[in-house]
Design an enzyme around this catalytic site. Structure first.
Site, short mmCIF file in Angstrom:
data_model
loop_
_atom_site.label_atom_id
_atom_site.label_comp_id
_atom_site.label_asym_id
_atom_site.label_seq_id
_atom_site.Cartn_x
_atom_site.Cartn_y
_atom_site.Cartn_z
N HIS B 279 46.01 32.80 50.49
CA HIS B 279 45.43 34.07 50.96
C HIS B 279 44.42 33.82 52.06
CE1 HIS B 279 41.61 33.70 48.67
NE2 HIS B 279 42.34 33.17 47.71
N GLU B 325 43.64 39.05 48.72
CA GLU B 325 43.82 38.54 47.36
C GLU B 325 42.59 38.79 46.52
OE1 GLU B 325 43.56 35.60 44.05
OE2 GLU B 325 42.22 35.86 45.74
N GLU B 326 41.42 38.62 47.14
CA GLU B 326 40.18 38.57 46.34
C GLU B 326 39.84 39.89 45.67
OE1 GLU B 326 38.87 36.01 45.44
OE2 GLU B 326 38.95 34.44 46.96
N ASP B 353 46.27 27.90 45.83
CA ASP B 353 45.03 28.68 45.72
C ASP B 353 44.12 28.12 44.63
OD1 ASP B 353 43.06 30.55 46.03
OD2 ASP B 353 44.14 32.16 45.01
N HIS B 435 33.53 31.06 45.53
CA HIS B 435 32.86 32.35 45.77
C HIS B 435 31.36 32.20 46.03
CE1 HIS B 435 36.20 34.68 43.35
NE2 HIS B 435 36.68 33.89 44.29
#
Lengths: 476, 476
Positions: B279, B325-326, B353, B435
């Site tokens: 992604h 995607e997130e 991923d 993140h």
């Protein structure tokens, strides 16, 4: 050797087989002689809970403790009162004047070619920026040689970024300490330093810096490994990276602080002293857990345990929680001054200031003897004795005695001839947390902390009690 | 098998000794059959520099790429144009509408019994606080069970802090995802979540949260491991810890974005497709280097290398850089919709991923077959073939094929029967960076990144070229 210990030695010569028995008849092997009291100290330390409660109180309720802060004075008052409650002896506060640097608000951001905030921490001792901050183009260097090669023409009016890779603390920290003045000497308007660490999760590390007398005083701050790498790549790709730095830092008049001192008075030679401890102050971030709260609490608790066990060594065993190690060494210097002419009665100085990760043993040093020198008779004799004591800690893998080491607070004692020991750990993550907001209690393993209490307790007690001084008086 | 490969097989039967030769005469062993093209791909990937330059550009010049941000659209435009310049085939942007959440300014601090700032990151999808923020007492829980045990009486009007220890991502992340609504259902006014990580250097981790339909929408933010532990200890010591939370977060109307698609058209069965990628979006912190920029650049570069080598597989080999995607999975869903009825022509879907640490191989899955099921004939036949391909990667320790895994972007393909592979790494530090502002290029080892290019290139090429489909059409 006290009577109980001697009885144990007789019974244990068979147990401690390897070459101990014959030698022990002439000069008692300390591992054999001190098996009984060491076992009591070990047992109490390895099951201790009060030490952890103290460390939890210090880090949770009080927090970080920069010189001049109310937090440090709270910690000093609490330790002083609690030590008295524990019936430790000769509990006192030695007044010390300490620098009073205050961070104030601060921030930094890249303003061109993109706008992006930078995580930063001003360096301790730095001056402020003007009220509007400083905005300038960044020039990046990887060493002082690279800075000097750039020369005034390409440094003047710029912010110098030291994007220096981690080469171990000693080599890397010089850029934090001296980078601002070196850059200012070439006309730089501010200095940014890649944080002194080998690992980063976007975590800036503060620490002390010093201004040279012959260069303008420019503001200095640490940035993260990540932002240093990013700015370096941007600049190397041709970008004119401009940064705005804003700092309100100021140095106020010196503040009142104190070393906290407690002891168990020696039963035969009270004037002879084994001193052990760490520094009670910290930087103004995190909780000062590994640096150096855990050491202070471990040394204090070791003393409290020895007292509670009713052990009274031949000499005085003293704990000092030194103030102001981080930005001035005022506590260590004041302690040396207080000792004065009686320095020859200091039998050993033990410092723990490398974090409270799993301890492996002690480093040992003697003024004038290089670590690689294995021919000094006084050192070698003492080293052999220390290794005997170390055997009592082998059971917790903390019995290694190595050559060298040292400590900042005991530095003034060391240089005046006091033999020194420095607690050593596995040293895996200390510099990840050092001088950051991540130096917090959750990073301390209670088992490692208990092992440190045991290590300090056994070495402190045996050194204070053994029949002969570790190093004969007047050596070298 | 193409002619050159076959010649190699004949010559190499002696080299690949172990049980390969007889079997290979009936069904060619893929490790033998593809030695020559795999060697060319490996050689090019392991010496590649352009892929790293792409990743450096993406992370350094563009930066993080949240859905709806100009950065993501810059990245999409750059990839689209560069892929065309590289003469990749059928380069296109598939339009996708994506959520547009914007963080805005935010901060949090403890205001009683002491005043102390908290490092925090609002959770993606959270609502804002009122303009004056929310100030309330904190109640701390270690699980949903503990929350429910407290009940409305002790939760109402409070800020709930989920101080949940790291139990692996899957188990821990539910508190980030659902914690706000679970707390709001009992009357909480905001939720704080200990960052989902096993290691912290005072680093908050953001990520998606969802609101349930049947509870008030309250703001939610992540705090650091350190501050969660500290607040928990304060509260457990009896303190009424009060926190002020301020967040400007808002969800704007859906924005325009796109999946970026490029391919090498199959020479025999162009309608059959092996798709691979990652992604392209990220969270709005750090640089989205491990998550998931490196995967996108590795898949793209693998395709570019295969193209440059003049290799044209039997089937179409396609790279997709999925958007969103997130916080929405819009890209993966839109891709599935585009494929439509032709889903049966998707021979395999490969996703990377899990970060770009050192790759160890591929996980393999098939809809309806549990990882522990070793009795499914179609799965077992395919698994044996994949292990043959894996032998070509053993030389870089990346040839392991394991059962299970998966990927979010390819999820809609997986559930409609497309066999899937998921690149697996050593997985040592991915969730330290995940993140956060520390997910930056300096965390990617160029050697590991090259190995990922090699792994994707070899598996993608062989799966697209092997005579039979990995799994026969219509299975299961």
């Amino acid at each position: 050797m006290n009577r109980a210990s001697f009885a144990f030695v007789i019974g244990l010569l068979a147990v401690f087989g390897r070459g101990g028995s014959i030698h022990a008849q002439e000069t008692p092997n300390l591992a054999e002689a001190y098996r009984e009291p060491a076992g009591r100290i070990l047992g109490a330390a390895l099951t201790d809970v009060e030490g952890w409660e103290k460390l939890s109180h210090l880090t949770t309720q009080i927090g970080n403790r920069l010189s001049g802060s109310t937090h440090l004075e709270q910690a000093i008052a609490w330790a002083f009162e609690t030590m008295q409650d524990e019936d430790l002896e000769n509990v006192r506060r030695q007044p010390v004047k300490v620098p009073h640097w205050v961070r104030g608000n601060e921030h930094a951001k890249v303003v061109a070619p993109v706008e992006r905030p930078l995580s930063m921490l001003g360096l301790g001792g730095s001056v402020a920026t003007p009220p509007d901050g400083i905005t300038a183009s960044v020039v990046v260097v990887g060493s002082f040689d690279e800075l000097d090669a750039l020369g005034r023409e390409r440094v003047e009016g710029r912010i110098v970024l030291y994007a220096v890779p981690w080469m171990g603390y000693g080599r890397t920290v010089q850029y934090r300490g001296n980078g601002a003045s070196r850059a200012a000497a070439l006309g730089a308007v501010a200095a940014l330093v890649r944080s002194a660490t080998g690992r980063s999760l976007y975590t800036p590390h503060t620490g002390a810096m010093r201004y040279a007398d012959d260069a303008p005083r420019i503001p200095a701050a640490a940035v993260t490994v990540e932002d240093a790498a990013w700015m370096r790549r941007m600049i190397e790709s041709g970008a004119d990276v401009r940064v705005t730095l804003y700092m309100e830092a100021q140095t106020l008049p010196d503040a009142d602080s104190a070393n906290v001192i407690a002891e168990i008075r020696g039963r035969e030679r009270p004037e002879e002293i084994v001193v052990m401890g760490g520094h009670f102050d910290s930087w103004d971030v995190g909780q000062g857990a590994h640096d150096d709260g855990a050491a202070c609490m471990a040394a204090w608790q070791a003393l409290a345990i020895i007292k509670r066990l009713g052990l009274r060594p031949r000499r005085t065993l003293r704990v000092v929680l030194w103030t102001n190690e981080e930005n001035g060494l005022g506590g260590g210097r004041a302690y040396r001054e207080m000792v004065g002419e009686a320095i020859g009665d200091h039998v050993a100085a033990i410092e723990m200031d490398g974090g409270a990760e799993r301890p492996v043993g002690m480093g040992f040093g003697l003024d004038g003897v290089e670590p690689e020198d294995t021919q000094n008779p006084a050192y070698e004799a003492a080293y052999a004795r220390l290794r005997q004591i170390g055997r009592l800690l082998d059971v917790i893998d903390a019995g290694e005695v190595s050559r060298g080491g040292g400590g900042a607070d005991i530095g003034p004692l060391m240089q005046d001839g006091v033999p020194w020991l420095a607690l050593r750990t596995v040293g895996e993550h200390y510099f990840d947390w050092h001088h950051t907001n991540s130096d917090t209690l959750d990073k301390v393993d209670p088992r490692d902390f208990r092992r440190a209490i045991a290590l300090l307790g056994v070495f402190g007690y045996v050194l204070a009690d053994m029949p002969d001084r570790l190093v004969p008086p007047g050596t070298p």
